[in-house]
Design an enzyme around this catalytic site. Sequence first.
Site, PDB file in Angstrom:
ATOM      1  N   CYS A   1     -13.667   0.579   7.908  1.00 44.99           N
ATOM      2  CA  CYS A   1     -12.899   0.130   6.746  1.00 44.99           C
ATOM      3  C   CYS A   1     -13.028   1.113   5.589  1.00 44.99           C
ATOM      4  CB  CYS A   1     -13.431  -1.222   6.246  1.00 44.99           C
ATOM      5  SG  CYS A   1     -13.492  -2.508   7.499  1.00 44.99           S
TER       6      CYS A   1
ATOM      7  N   HIS B   1      -9.255   4.080  -1.420  1.00 47.97           N
ATOM      8  CA  HIS B   1      -7.878   3.589  -1.340  1.00 47.97           C
ATOM      9  C   HIS B   1      -7.553   2.714  -2.552  1.00 47.97           C
ATOM     10  CE1 HIS B   1      -4.182   2.012   0.044  1.00 47.97           C
ATOM     11  NE2 HIS B   1      -4.611   1.100   0.895  1.00 47.97           N
TER      12      HIS B   1
ATOM     13  N   CYS C   1       0.826  -1.211   0.000  1.00 53.41           N
ATOM     14  CA  CYS C   1       0.000   0.000   0.000  1.00 53.41           C
ATOM     15  C   CYS C   1       0.856   1.255   0.000  1.00 53.41           C
ATOM     16  CB  CYS C   1      -0.966  -0.010   1.171  1.00 53.41           C
ATOM     17  SG  CYS C   1      -2.164  -1.345   1.003  1.00 53.41           S
TER      18      CYS C   1
END
Lengths: 132, 371
Positions: B192, B316, B73
């Site tokens: 989340c 994301h 990430c």
Amino acid sequence: MTSPLVWRISRESARLIGYKCTSCGWVSFPERKRTCKRCGAAPAEFEELQMKPFGKIISFVIQHRLPEGFQTPLPLAVVEFDEGARVYGEIIDCRPEEVQVGLEVEADLRVMYEENGLDIYSYKFKPRRGSA
Amino acid sequence: MIDFGEHFSMSLEDMIEEAYLNAIASVDKGLDPKEIEAAWYGTVYPAMGNSGLVLSHATGLFGIPITRVENACATGSDTFRNACFSVAAGLYNVVLVVGAEKMHDEPGGLLQRADLKRLWMGRGVTMPAFFGLRATAYMHKYGITREQVALVSVKNHHNGSLYPHAHLRFECSVEDVVNAPYVSYPLGLYDCCPVTDGAAALILARADIATRYTDNPVYVLGSGLATDSFVRGGDLTNFRASQNAAKQAYETAGVKPEDIDVAEIHDCFSITELISYEDLGFAEPGQGVKLLDEGHVHLGGEKPINPSGGLLAKGHPLGATGAAQIAELYEQLRGEAGPVQVKNPEIALQHNVGIGRFATGSVGCVHILGR
């Protein structure tokens, strides 16, 4: 036929054999290594270590969303064996509410999945009861 | 960058093309694409093959060096970091950085990485589980409740509701967060980040020629990158990869945590932001919640964190995330962040912490930018 991924670690994984770094005490399990992942010694000297099937829960989650083949809710933990090796493991033979940080657990050989008609065994963890 | 969201109608290359065109159009004094001497391209899932060729096809830039970078990430930020090295080394005057991720083309998604047919490593350990294990350990050690962790989601969804590029533009309450269905207890749905497509592009020029392109440049002051693994020990209430990356970045920049005016940090899950306050030196261990209680990290606070809504609201798209954070901080430092502009920031921090090696370890990356 077993996949190479499983075959490479089959002896250590099935017999709970770890490797202890003689300079810092870090234990590698189930992979045999030549460099230490804690102190960085290279080459490191490792002693073969017969681990006992006992450890405790360092942390856990209750899994509610998993790929096909898993049953949910599934308690999943970071378990530290008494000898220091750290692994991920499923917690079995108890209700999810019983799972907590610090709980003592015992490794239990179970069928993990089937591949090409062959049962693949490894360890899950159950609360350590009675004789402990 | 482009608006983050569910871009079923756009391919990976379509998104990169748009981000690239937006970046070129944003150069104050103009940039001829022929001035771009090299490019770095960050993506995690090779949706269209794993080479730099995707970037060429998306931009029309052929015949120059294009390198693909992947580092969990932290992919977008490590892509930027590698491009910085080439400019700092004096190899190139102007280079392009693009981070992009197509998350919606594969129905199975990231969940499949927690495959049943695996022993020990990664078996059943989804991304929410990896961070959920941190949450349980952190909450247990410091006596923190789910309601307290939820304050991160509430803050970031508020910011995201104001931010034009965000994927999720709604507000939520502590009750919404703690009553949402569990994904990986103790993390629920609003703890989340969503599944998001996105791309972001950055133009990097040698500091001594930056004024050819703008009178208002933003400088890269520091950078750091580190890895760690849970098998090495420690109590799972922090990310040593972030701590080491931050230490390197602060040292190269010659600044301290208290000098940071605004930050875009990695909140893939609510708990990640809370822990990162401590890893980045903004709070003492176990004290991160105080920053939320006191409004210190809110939009009007002393050190606003994730004014964009963070990963929780903005989304994301793995490879795009770090590059987008840097684009957002560029706008913040230039006073161009519109509804989420913080007051007169001079020094900004960008941070990612990703997981790798079948969820056994982490990769931390930190950049410090300044006017």
